[in-house]
Design a protein around this motif. Structure first.
Motif, PDB file in Angstrom:
ATOM      1  N   GLY A  85       0.839  -1.118  -0.003  1.00 39.56           N
ATOM      2  CA  GLY A  85       0.115  -0.058   0.149  1.00 39.56           C
ATOM      3  C   GLY A  85       0.949   1.122  -0.037  1.00 39.56           C
ATOM      4  O   GLY A  85       1.966   1.315   0.175  1.00 39.56           O
ATOM      5  N   THR A  86       0.278   2.541  -0.164  1.00 43.02           N
ATOM      6  CA  THR A  86       0.885   3.724  -0.184  1.00 43.02           C
ATOM      7  C   THR A  86       0.817   4.165   1.067  1.00 43.02           C
ATOM      8  O   THR A  86      -0.011   4.070   1.747  1.00 43.02           O
ATOM      9  CB  THR A  86      -0.061   4.534  -1.180  1.00 43.02           C
ATOM     10  OG1 THR A  86      -0.080   4.030  -2.558  1.00 43.02           O
ATOM     11  CG2 THR A  86       0.701   6.170  -1.179  1.00 43.02           C
ATOM     12  N   GLY A  87       1.968   4.588   1.618  1.00 42.66           N
ATOM     13  CA  GLY A  87       2.118   5.311   2.989  1.00 42.66           C
ATOM     14  C   GLY A  87       1.746   6.671   2.968  1.00 42.66           C
ATOM     15  O   GLY A  87       1.904   7.514   1.894  1.00 42.66           O
ATOM     16  N   HIS A  88       1.402   7.178   4.212  1.00 37.38           N
ATOM     17  CA  HIS A  88       1.032   8.442   4.247  1.00 37.38           C
ATOM     18  C   HIS A  88       1.775   8.922   5.859  1.00 37.38           C
ATOM     19  O   HIS A  88       2.183   8.000   6.564  1.00 37.38           O
ATOM     20  CB  HIS A  88      -0.569   8.665   4.475  1.00 37.38           C
ATOM     21  CG  HIS A  88      -1.304   8.347   3.226  1.00 37.38           C
ATOM     22  ND1 HIS A  88      -1.447   9.294   2.431  1.00 37.38           N
ATOM     23  CD2 HIS A  88      -1.634   7.059   3.039  1.00 37.38           C
ATOM     24  CE1 HIS A  88      -1.973   8.742   1.399  1.00 37.38           C
ATOM     25  NE2 HIS A  88      -2.289   7.485   1.501  1.00 37.38           N
ATOM     26  N   GLU A  89       1.876  10.076   5.853  1.00 40.31           N
ATOM     27  CA  GLU A  89       2.541  10.719   7.238  1.00 40.31           C
ATOM     28  C   GLU A  89       1.425  10.645   8.347  1.00 40.31           C
ATOM     29  O   GLU A  89       1.869  10.518   9.324  1.00 40.31           O
ATOM     30  CB  GLU A  89       2.913  12.144   6.940  1.00 40.31           C
ATOM     31  CG  GLU A  89       4.272  12.229   6.145  1.00 40.31           C
ATOM     32  CD  GLU A  89       4.778  13.638   6.064  1.00 40.31           C
ATOM     33  OE1 GLU A  89       4.329  14.627   6.817  1.00 40.31           O
ATOM     34  OE2 GLU A  89       5.682  13.846   5.179  1.00 40.31           O
ATOM     35  N   ASP A  93      -5.017   9.424   7.206  1.00 38.44           N
ATOM     36  CA  ASP A  93      -5.276   9.663   5.684  1.00 38.44           C
ATOM     37  C   ASP A  93      -5.105   8.215   4.771  1.00 38.44           C
ATOM     38  O   ASP A  93      -5.354   8.148   3.843  1.00 38.44           O
ATOM     39  CB  ASP A  93      -4.016  10.467   5.200  1.00 38.44           C
ATOM     40  CG  ASP A  93      -4.116  11.902   5.320  1.00 38.44           C
ATOM     41  OD1 ASP A  93      -5.306  12.151   5.874  1.00 38.44           O
ATOM     42  OD2 ASP A  93      -3.025  12.277   5.648  1.00 38.44           O
ATOM     43  N   VAL A  94      -5.100   7.166   5.512  1.00 40.88           N
ATOM     44  CA  VAL A  94      -4.682   5.949   5.042  1.00 40.88           C
ATOM     45  C   VAL A  94      -6.172   5.317   4.808  1.00 40.88           C
ATOM     46  O   VAL A  94      -7.107   5.360   5.712  1.00 40.88           O
ATOM     47  CB  VAL A  94      -3.892   4.832   5.937  1.00 40.88           C
ATOM     48  CG1 VAL A  94      -4.143   3.488   5.171  1.00 40.88           C
ATOM     49  CG2 VAL A  94      -2.566   5.593   6.070  1.00 40.88           C
ATOM     50  N   SER A  95      -6.373   4.847   3.397  1.00 39.06           N
ATOM     51  CA  SER A  95      -7.852   4.331   3.172  1.00 39.06           C
ATOM     52  C   SER A  95      -7.550   3.075   2.339  1.00 39.06           C
ATOM     53  O   SER A  95      -6.467   2.893   2.022  1.00 39.06           O
ATOM     54  CB  SER A  95      -8.746   5.249   2.392  1.00 39.06           C
ATOM     55  OG  SER A  95      -8.075   5.459   1.181  1.00 39.06           O
ATOM     56  N   LEU A  97      -8.187   2.837  -0.450  1.00 35.12           N
ATOM     57  CA  LEU A  97      -7.903   3.156  -1.980  1.00 35.12           C
ATOM     58  C   LEU A  97      -6.287   3.139  -2.003  1.00 35.12           C
ATOM     59  O   LEU A  97      -5.621   3.037  -3.060  1.00 35.12           O
ATOM     60  CB  LEU A  97      -8.337   4.480  -2.190  1.00 35.12           C
ATOM     61  CG  LEU A  97      -9.715   4.886  -2.366  1.00 35.12           C
ATOM     62  CD1 LEU A  97     -10.328   6.225  -2.656  1.00 35.12           C
ATOM     63  CD2 LEU A  97     -10.358   3.892  -3.486  1.00 35.12           C
ATOM     64  N   ASP A  98      -5.693   3.004  -0.881  1.00 31.96           N
ATOM     65  CA  ASP A  98      -4.172   3.017  -0.807  1.00 31.96           C
ATOM     66  C   ASP A  98      -3.355   1.496  -0.986  1.00 31.96           C
ATOM     67  O   ASP A  98      -2.411   1.240  -1.258  1.00 31.96           O
ATOM     68  CB  ASP A  98      -3.345   3.483   0.557  1.00 31.96           C
ATOM     69  CG  ASP A  98      -3.989   5.076   0.901  1.00 31.96           C
ATOM     70  OD1 ASP A  98      -3.580   5.672  -0.489  1.00 31.96           O
ATOM     71  OD2 ASP A  98      -4.397   5.428   1.774  1.00 31.96           O
ATOM     72  N   ILE A  99      -4.414   0.624  -0.890  1.00 33.23           N
ATOM     73  CA  ILE A  99      -4.062  -0.835  -1.101  1.00 33.23           C
ATOM     74  C   ILE A  99      -3.633  -1.114  -2.330  1.00 33.23           C
ATOM     75  O   ILE A  99      -4.568  -0.998  -3.423  1.00 33.23           O
ATOM     76  CB  ILE A  99      -5.221  -1.878  -0.398  1.00 33.23           C
ATOM     77  CG1 ILE A  99      -5.481  -1.678   1.007  1.00 33.23           C
ATOM     78  CG2 ILE A  99      -4.783  -3.354  -0.553  1.00 33.23           C
ATOM     79  CD1 ILE A  99      -6.509  -2.074   1.923  1.00 33.23           C
ATOM     80  N   ASN A 100      -2.657  -2.202  -2.715  1.00 31.15           N
ATOM     81  CA  ASN A 100      -2.242  -2.460  -4.085  1.00 31.15           C
ATOM     82  C   ASN A 100      -1.540  -3.714  -3.800  1.00 31.15           C
ATOM     83  O   ASN A 100      -0.872  -4.235  -2.975  1.00 31.15           O
ATOM     84  CB  ASN A 100      -1.703  -1.297  -4.640  1.00 31.15           C
ATOM     85  CG  ASN A 100      -0.218  -1.056  -4.152  1.00 31.15           C
ATOM     86  OD1 ASN A 100       0.525  -1.630  -3.703  1.00 31.15           O
ATOM     87  ND2 ASN A 100      -0.120   0.219  -3.854  1.00 31.15           N
TER      88      ASN A 100
END
Length: 140
Positions: A85-89, A93-95, A97-100
């Protein structure tokens, strides 16, 4: 099991000399019908019965994996889902939609690892026009 010799260049250091590594040589792919036939020979089930059971096991496995269940089959291993997933500070903000990169992960059971490591032997693939391999037997 046979192995071939593959020349591999380090992609992180393309200037370093290539190195030679062993690589498995697969002789076939066993499909569901062949697997069911083999299993039926050592059971009282017909190949069609075995195939039906395997198909249903796969269906149940899929349904449970997407629910977040790990499936452990003694003697075979553990199946589970993993993803990146995409990381956030900020955690807020993590949802979803960030999973891949969703993957099915298989971890072999200790019993199958022990069986394979104590039973397998290796043989270098015979030389062909395109390689330099010579047949040599090597036990694991």
């Amino acid at each position: 099991m046979k192995f071939s010799v593959k020349k591999i260049i380090n992609p992180q250091d393309t200037q370093s000399p290539a190195r030679f590594h062993p690589a498995p040589v697969y002789i076939d792919i066993m499909d569901l019908d062949a697997l069911a036939s083999d299993v039926s020979h050592s059971t009282s089930m017909t190949p069609a019965d075995v195939k039906a059971v395997i198909v249903e096991v796969v269906t149940v496995l899929q349904k449970n994996l997407i629910r977040g269940v790990k499936i452990k089959i003694d003697g075979l291993g553990l199946f589970k889902l993993s993803f990146g997933g995409t990381g956030h500070e900020d955690a807020a903000d993590v949802s979803a939609l960030d999973i891949n990169g969703v993957k099915v992960t298989y971890i072999a059971d200790a019993k199958i690892k022990k069986f394979i490591s104590s039973s397998i032997s290796f043989e270098k693939k015979k030389e062909t026009k395109n390689d330099e391999a010579v047949t040599e037997g090597v036990d694991a």
